[in-house]
Motif scaffolding. Structure first.
Motif, mmCIF file in Angstrom:
data_model
loop_
_atom_site.group_PDB
_atom_site.id
_atom_site.type_symbol
_atom_site.label_atom_id
_atom_site.label_comp_id
_atom_site.label_asym_id
_atom_site.label_seq_id
_atom_site.Cartn_x
_atom_site.Cartn_y
_atom_site.Cartn_z
ATOM 1 N N ARG A 1 12.555 -4.488 6.447
ATOM 2 C CA ARG A 1 11.148 -4.947 6.476
ATOM 3 C C ARG A 1 10.250 -3.928 7.177
ATOM 4 O O ARG A 1 9.127 -3.671 6.769
ATOM 5 N N ARG A 2 10.790 -3.369 8.260
ATOM 6 C CA ARG A 2 10.003 -2.363 8.990
ATOM 7 C C ARG A 2 9.730 -1.135 8.110
ATOM 8 O O ARG A 2 8.624 -0.582 8.092
ATOM 9 N N LEU A 3 10.721 -0.745 7.346
ATOM 10 C CA LEU A 3 10.520 0.395 6.448
ATOM 11 C C LEU A 3 9.488 0.083 5.358
ATOM 12 O O LEU A 3 8.681 0.929 4.976
ATOM 13 N N ARG A 4 9.515 -1.201 4.848
ATOM 14 C CA ARG A 4 8.532 -1.570 3.822
ATOM 15 C C ARG A 4 7.120 -1.555 4.399
ATOM 16 O O ARG A 4 6.163 -1.130 3.759
ATOM 17 N N VAL A 5 7.001 -2.063 5.638
ATOM 18 C CA VAL A 5 5.692 -2.053 6.292
ATOM 19 C C VAL A 5 5.189 -0.618 6.448
ATOM 20 O O VAL A 5 4.017 -0.302 6.192
ATOM 21 N N ASP A 6 6.068 0.283 6.874
ATOM 22 C CA ASP A 6 5.670 1.687 7.012
ATOM 23 C C ASP A 6 5.250 2.270 5.673
ATOM 24 O O ASP A 6 4.285 3.062 5.582
ATOM 25 N N THR A 7 5.950 1.872 4.619
ATOM 26 C CA THR A 7 5.596 2.375 3.280
ATOM 27 C C THR A 7 4.199 1.880 2.868
ATOM 28 O O THR A 7 3.365 2.640 2.339
ATOM 29 N N TRP A 8 3.911 0.579 3.132
ATOM 30 C CA TRP A 8 2.576 0.047 2.790
ATOM 31 C C TRP A 8 1.476 0.727 3.601
ATOM 32 O O TRP A 8 0.390 1.010 3.103
#
Length: 229
Positions: free
Chosen positions: A200-207
């Motif tokens: 989830r943290r990686l997805r947030v960083d991607t967004w």
């Protein structure tokens, strides 16, 4: 009878002849001055001389009026007729001189009017030329502003491309780091819940990365439109 309140008829006649001679000579000088000045393109008016001529003509006409009164008092018919012809001749010469002077005044007035019209035309031409030059200056400034805007747009585009390239490189590095982290976590046997938190943290960083890229593009487009106004 040749006497009168202003002198004898003979005296008045001699005075009128002298005035005629002087007036004729002055008028010739005035016309020579007019011709010379016209040839040189200079002013042609000579108010002092023209006023003196007009004054002498008026004096001659006054003498003719006095002589016309006196010759009628001559007793002998032959002398009376002779003086009548002399006075009429003087009056005719005075009228001729006055007509020549009036023509001079008309010519001078016409030249003055033409000079005034030429000056006004030249002034209007200069004003129109200044207006055309101002238009050219405005167009040149507009073209310079357009070139500056285009140059700024190109620089902004190049900066945006560089930023997007950096984001793309960072994305590839993040993907590689993510894979390595997953491999490490799998190796040490962490739980699935921890893995989901990391994902989830990686997805947030991607967004966050994509939002930053979108904001950069929007700012570039707004800057370009502002420069075009």
């Amino acid at each position: 009878m040749e006497g009168g309140g202003g002198g004898t008829l003979s005296e008045l006649y001699q005075s009128s002849k002298r005035l005629l001679l002087r007036t004729r000579d002055s008028l010739e000088r005035l016309e020579r001055l007019e011709f010379s000045s016209s040839s040189n393109g200079a002013a042609v008016d000579s108010p002092e001389l023209s006023f003196a001529i007009k004054r002498d003509i008026s004096q001659i006409q006054s003498l003719c009026t006095e002589m016309d009164r006196l010759w009628r008092s001559v007793s002998a018919k032959s002398q009376r007729d002779l003086w009548k012809r002399k006075v009429e001749q003087v009056a005719e010469e005075a009228d001729s001189l006055k007509e020549s002077l009036d023509k001079y005044f008309l010519r001078n007035q016409r030249r003055t009017q033409e000079a005034r019209e030429r000056a006004e035309l030249l002034e209007r031409a200069n004003g129109e030329s200044s207006h055309v030059l101002r238009i050219f200056d405005d167009e040149a400034q507009a073209m310079q502003s357009a070139r500056s805007s285009a140059r700024m747009l190109e620089e902004s585009y190049a900066t945006g491309v560089a930023i997007l390239s950096q984001y793309a490189g960072q994305r590839e590095r993040l993907k590689g780091a993510q894979r390595k982290a997953l491999d490490v976590l799998n190796t040490i046997g962490l739980s699935n819940s921890v893995l989901r938190v990391i994902e989830r943290r990686l997805r947030v960083d991607t967004w966050i990365k994509y939002v930053g890229m979108a904001l950069t593009i929007i700012i570039m487009i707004a800057l370009w439109r502002w420069k075009q106004q």
